[in-house]
Scaffold this active site. Structure first.
Site, PDB file in Angstrom:
ATOM      1  CE  LYS A 284      48.796  79.202  44.707  1.00  0.00           C
ATOM      2  NZ  LYS A 284      48.550  77.835  45.185  1.00  0.00           N
TER       3      LYS A 284
ATOM      4  N   GLY B  89      46.183  77.145  39.123  1.00  0.00           N
ATOM      5  CA  GLY B  89      44.826  76.794  39.549  1.00  0.00           C
ATOM      6  C   GLY B  89      43.789  77.828  39.189  1.00  0.00           C
TER       7      GLY B  89
ATOM      8  CB  SER C  32      49.632  65.930  46.813  1.00  0.00           C
ATOM      9  OG  SER C  32      49.794  65.303  48.051  1.00  0.00           O
TER      10      SER C  32
ATOM     11  CB  SER D  76      45.385  75.795  51.912  1.00  0.00           C
ATOM     12  OG  SER D  76      46.505  76.669  51.869  1.00  0.00           O
ATOM     13  NE  ARG D  77      51.503  70.885  50.268  1.00  0.00           N
ATOM     14  CZ  ARG D  77      50.953  70.432  49.146  1.00  0.00           C
ATOM     15  NH1 ARG D  77      50.007  69.515  49.210  1.00  0.00           N
ATOM     16  NH2 ARG D  77      51.346  70.878  47.976  1.00  0.00           N
ATOM     17  CG  ASN D  78      51.498  77.510  51.300  1.00  0.00           C
ATOM     18  OD1 ASN D  78      52.672  77.731  51.527  1.00  0.00           O
ATOM     19  ND2 ASN D  78      51.104  76.837  50.216  1.00  0.00           N
TER      20      ASN D  78
END
Length: 332
Positions: free
Chosen positions: A195, A140, A14, A258-260
């Protein structure tokens, strides 16, 4: 840089797809390495990535697609690495030691190379001899999915060489992307790793049913943890409230993309680590980051209660409910 450098994006997920989209706004040609020839053939025919943010359509006349990493490197001056950190060494270990000689390397990877416990900049410096003056970081706060939707986003481009940082920043900036530059390659890269770990913690608490009031306390303490760690590892004058640190932490801890955080929420709801990884079918960088930071911190002995709690849940199979409850007594 007297000529216009050729830029290559290394990776097919992605985030690299979003980066290619940004570069195509400002460049006549972009080199793009994808591992799968089948994916390359699909993009050439249908003009979008079949596996990631497929809503992004490309002007194929601008894309030079290649499944040979060696050929892409030879034909490029600037490489933007965007492979998940867990697979970076495997992807690059077949390269000759001088393959990156005279290349400029920017890492868009939000993780640590687990085989070496090194951030990406240190890895390419030690493994391929790339000087730190030719190394940079792209961070980011920015999610690939919102880039695809052309929602206003901000990037920080960090390098010890301001000319190179400004050049890359100019090629990523567009109507919906604003860029700033920094010289803090260590702080921005370690912050990007941390993060993700804290987003997992946020997700675990969400999965356990904790509310927004507590999440605010968690993220406030997470920012302090980032500051303690990066100031110890690389003590320079930095404002931890800048977007590259605080902003990136906030969006990763709270965003639906957010995947995390999603991975953490699954752990909080009772999934095992393996089942959560299989269910997501995408990489949560914070899983690897938690172990790497835990190991690195044995040298620095920084107080990192959130990182340690996440590590114990993920790697020592401690109960998320018990471990997170114990952590609440350590926060302020």
């Amino acid at each position: 840089m007297t000529k216009i450098p050729k830029i290559a994006v290394i990776g097919g997920g992605s985030w690299p797809t979003a980066i290619v989209k940004m570069l195509c706004n400002n460049m006549d040609a972009v080199n793009w390495w994808l591992r799968s020839q089948e994916t390359i053939d699909y993009i050439r025919k249908y003009h979008h990535n079949p596996n990631y943010i497929s809503s992004v359509e490309f002007d194929i006349s601008k894309l030079h697609l290649n499944a040979s990493l060696e050929e892409i490197i030879r034909d490029s001056d600037i490489l933007i690495l965007a492979i998940p950190s867990a697979f970076l060494h495997q992807s690059m270990k077949g390269l000759k030691k001088d393959a990156l000689q005279d290349k400029i390397i920017f890492s868009a990877i939000k993780g640590i190379v687990p085989e070496y416990n090194l951030i990406v900049g240190e890895y390419v410096n030690q493994e391929f001899g790339v000087p730190f003056s030719n190394i940079g970081v792209i961070t980011g706060p920015c999610h690939a999915e919102e880039v695809a939707l052309e929602k206003l986003s901000y990037l920080t481009i960090a390098s010890q060489n301001s000319e190179k940082a400004l050049f890359v920043a100019s090629k990523l900036a567009c109507r919906y992307i604003k860029t700033t530059v920094s010289d803090d390659i260590y702080g921005t890269e370690f912050s990007a790793v941390l993060k993700n770990v804290f987003a997992i913690a946020s997700g675990i608490y969400h999965g356990l049913g904790y509310g927004d009031n507590f999440q605010a306390v968690l993220i406030s303490n997470a920012l302090q943890e980032i500051k303690r760690f990066v100031d110890k590892v690389h003590p320079i004058d930095r404002d931890i409230k800048d977007s590259a640190y605080l902003g990136d932490l906030l969006v990763t801890a709270y965003s639906q993309f957010s995947r995390n955080r999603t991975f953490g929420a699954m752990i909080g709801k009772g999934y095992s680590v393996k089942n959560a990884q299989l269910e997501m079918s995408m990489i949560a960088e914070g899983y690897y980051g938690a172990k790497c930071i835990f190991e690195i911190n044995k040298k620095y002995a920084v107080s990192m209660p959130i990182t340690e709690a996440v590590y114990r849940v993920l790697y020592e199979k401690k109960s998320p409910a018990i471990e997170m409850r114990l952590l609440t007594d350590k926060l302020s």
